[in-house]
Design an enzyme around this catalytic site. Structure first.
Site, mmCIF file in Angstrom:
data_model
loop_
_atom_site.group_PDB
_atom_site.id
_atom_site.type_symbol
_atom_site.label_atom_id
_atom_site.label_comp_id
_atom_site.label_asym_id
_atom_site.label_seq_id
_atom_site.Cartn_x
_atom_site.Cartn_y
_atom_site.Cartn_z
ATOM 1 C CB ALA A 65 -0.881 -0.026 1.235
ATOM 2 N N GLY A 108 0.472 -4.834 0.939
ATOM 3 C CA GLY A 108 -0.712 -4.810 0.079
ATOM 4 C C GLY A 108 -0.484 -5.522 -1.247
HETATM 5 C C1 HXC Z 1 5.034 4.326 -1.235
HETATM 6 C C2 HXC Z 1 6.868 3.322 -2.142
HETATM 7 C C3 HXC Z 1 6.506 2.080 -1.570
HETATM 8 C C4 HXC Z 1 5.293 2.029 -0.810
HETATM 9 C C5 HXC Z 1 8.344 1.810 -2.651
HETATM 10 N N1 HXC Z 1 8.019 3.104 -2.794
HETATM 11 N N2 HXC Z 1 7.445 1.164 -1.917
HETATM 12 N N3 HXC Z 1 6.129 4.423 -1.972
HETATM 13 N N4 HXC Z 1 4.604 3.182 -0.682
HETATM 14 N N5 HXC Z 1 4.863 0.895 -0.276
HETATM 15 C C6 HXC Z 1 8.756 4.135 -3.511
HETATM 16 C C7 HXC Z 1 10.012 4.564 -2.797
HETATM 17 O O1 HXC Z 1 9.707 5.524 -1.810
HETATM 18 C C8 HXC Z 1 10.810 5.149 -3.913
HETATM 19 O O2 HXC Z 1 10.342 6.421 -4.266
HETATM 20 C C9 HXC Z 1 10.466 4.244 -5.093
HETATM 21 O O3 HXC Z 1 9.225 3.619 -4.754
HETATM 22 C C10 HXC Z 1 11.487 3.164 -5.307
HETATM 23 O O4 HXC Z 1 11.669 2.455 -4.102
HETATM 24 P P1 HXC Z 1 13.113 2.217 -3.440
HETATM 25 O O5 HXC Z 1 12.874 1.935 -2.001
HETATM 26 O O6 HXC Z 1 14.029 3.302 -3.799
HETATM 27 O O7 HXC Z 1 13.549 0.867 -4.199
HETATM 28 P P2 HXC Z 1 14.549 -0.264 -3.645
HETATM 29 O O8 HXC Z 1 15.693 0.353 -2.929
HETATM 30 O O9 HXC Z 1 14.803 -1.147 -4.821
HETATM 31 O O10 HXC Z 1 13.711 -1.064 -2.541
HETATM 32 C C11 HXC Z 1 12.546 -1.811 -2.919
HETATM 33 C C12 HXC Z 1 11.736 -2.198 -1.656
HETATM 34 C C13 HXC Z 1 11.454 -0.940 -0.816
HETATM 35 C C14 HXC Z 1 12.563 -3.213 -0.815
HETATM 36 C C15 HXC Z 1 10.437 -2.898 -2.111
HETATM 37 O O11 HXC Z 1 10.894 0.053 -1.696
HETATM 38 C C16 HXC Z 1 10.469 -1.152 0.288
HETATM 39 O O12 HXC Z 1 10.818 -1.705 1.344
HETATM 40 N N6 HXC Z 1 9.221 -0.684 0.147
HETATM 41 C C17 HXC Z 1 8.193 -0.774 1.159
HETATM 42 C C18 HXC Z 1 7.716 -2.187 1.301
HETATM 43 C C19 HXC Z 1 6.647 -2.270 2.379
HETATM 44 O O13 HXC Z 1 6.895 -2.000 3.573
HETATM 45 N N7 HXC Z 1 5.428 -2.624 1.967
HETATM 46 C C20 HXC Z 1 4.348 -2.685 2.871
HETATM 47 C C21 HXC Z 1 3.629 -1.391 2.781
HETATM 48 S S1 HXC Z 1 2.443 -1.235 4.012
HETATM 49 P P3 HXC Z 1 11.218 7.768 -3.977
HETATM 50 O O14 HXC Z 1 10.422 8.818 -4.693
HETATM 51 O O15 HXC Z 1 11.198 7.925 -2.495
HETATM 52 O O16 HXC Z 1 12.558 7.486 -4.543
HETATM 53 C C22 HXC Z 1 1.153 -2.068 3.459
HETATM 54 C C23 HXC Z 1 0.150 -2.081 4.503
HETATM 55 C C24 HXC Z 1 -1.226 -2.394 4.236
HETATM 56 O O17 HXC Z 1 1.048 -2.560 2.389
HETATM 57 C C25 HXC Z 1 -2.008 -2.212 5.497
HETATM 58 C C26 HXC Z 1 -1.576 -1.056 6.302
HETATM 59 C C27 HXC Z 1 -2.721 -0.345 6.994
#
Ligand code: HXC
Length: 257
Positions: A65, A108
């Protein structure tokens, strides 16, 4: 409708929905949710579509998400807007769906994949529910569907530590039906979808409904439900055609109606 975060293409009786927010690794913000739900609900109503494939990019099916969108929200924002509830409509589609997962399917993203009926993974796929690292819990059914798919042991570990699973582990655990080389993923998913879309549409809907029932009821009730559907399919032309084609040693020509 002119979608901005997804691309929808039709290939025969299959529809291919590609998440398209590369700048955010397909993070699922509200716009993506509404576009995916609108598009799939419309496809579900379309008698010319027999299966929907949902995919992302090579690097990310969906990285979760949208954290940036959620960060400032209050409890009342989330509660009053019933945040994420629209996703339930994807799980309620009658048309079978295939998730084709390459790269990250986190939070998500993993939940979106689990909302689909058939889950195919590229060997590059990474699954997890890392919400706990952000100070939240899964919100699109992850704690429930992951637990049903892989059992308590792995679901607990994944949800409590945020550890991810690679494709091979996800397949061993029963989360995905098959793992294929990344380069073959889309072709394989479209081929599976075409197979499903070539079946009798109402019978495929009933098969889906029946399998899903296993998650909602007791064994005896589920078997009773299945038996009623089994009897009901004898009211379709497709049952006659399918069995006649077998006897006549030819491929069936289902009417899809
Ligand atoms: C918003 C996101 C995002 C996310 C990545 N991006 N995941 N933006 N929400 N979930 C954005 C980053 O901020 C970045 O933008 C761009 O996408 C590229 O990501 P990077 O992190 O630079 O890429 P990388 O280093 O290759 O790492 C990939 C990754 C990492 C390991 C997948 O992005 C990551 O850990 N993302 C979050 C994963 C996560 O925690 N998902 C669960 C979300 S919570 P900018 O502009 O900053 O460069 C969820 C909850 C649901 O889903 C229920 C909650 C109520």
């Amino acid at each position: 409708p002119p979608y901005e975060t997804i691309v929808v293409e039709r290939k025969g009786r299959t529809a291919l929905l590609t998440l398209n927010r590369p700048e955010a690794l397909n993070a699922l913000n509200l716009q993506v949710m509404h576009e995916v739900v609108d598009a799939t609900v419309a496809l579900d109503r379309d008698p010319d579509i027999g299966c929907v494939v949902i995919t992302g990019s090579e690097k990310a099916f969906a990285a979760g998400a949208d954290i940036k969108e959620m960060r400032p929200r209050s409890y009342l924002d989330m509660y009053l807007s019933d945040w994420f509830t629209a996703w339930d409509r994807l799980g309620a589609l009658r048309t079978p769906t295939v998730a084709a997962v390459s790269g990250y399917a986190l939070g998500g993203g993993c939940e979106l994949a689990m909302l689909c009926d058939i889950l195919l993974a590229a060997d590059t796929a990474v699954f997890g529910q890392p919400e706990i690292k952000l100070g939240v819990v899964p919100g699109i059914g992850g704690s429930q569907r992951l637990t049903r798919a892989v059992g308590k042991a792995k679901a607990m570990e994944l949800c409590l530590t945020g550890r991810t699973m690679d494709a091979a582990e996800a397949e061993r655990a029963g989360l995905v039906s098959r793992v294929v080389p990344a380069g073959d993923l889309l072709a394989e998913a479209l081929s599976v979808a075409e197979t499903v879309a070539g079946m009798s549409a109402p019978v495929a809907m009933m098969a889906k409904e029946s399998v899903n029932r296993a998650f909602e009821t007791t064994l005896a009730e589920g078997v009773r439900f299945e038996r009623r559907l089994f009897h009901a399919v004898f009211a379709t032309e497709d049952q006659k055609e399918g069995m006649t084609a077998f006897v006549e040693k030819r491929p069936p020509r289902f009417t899809h109606r």
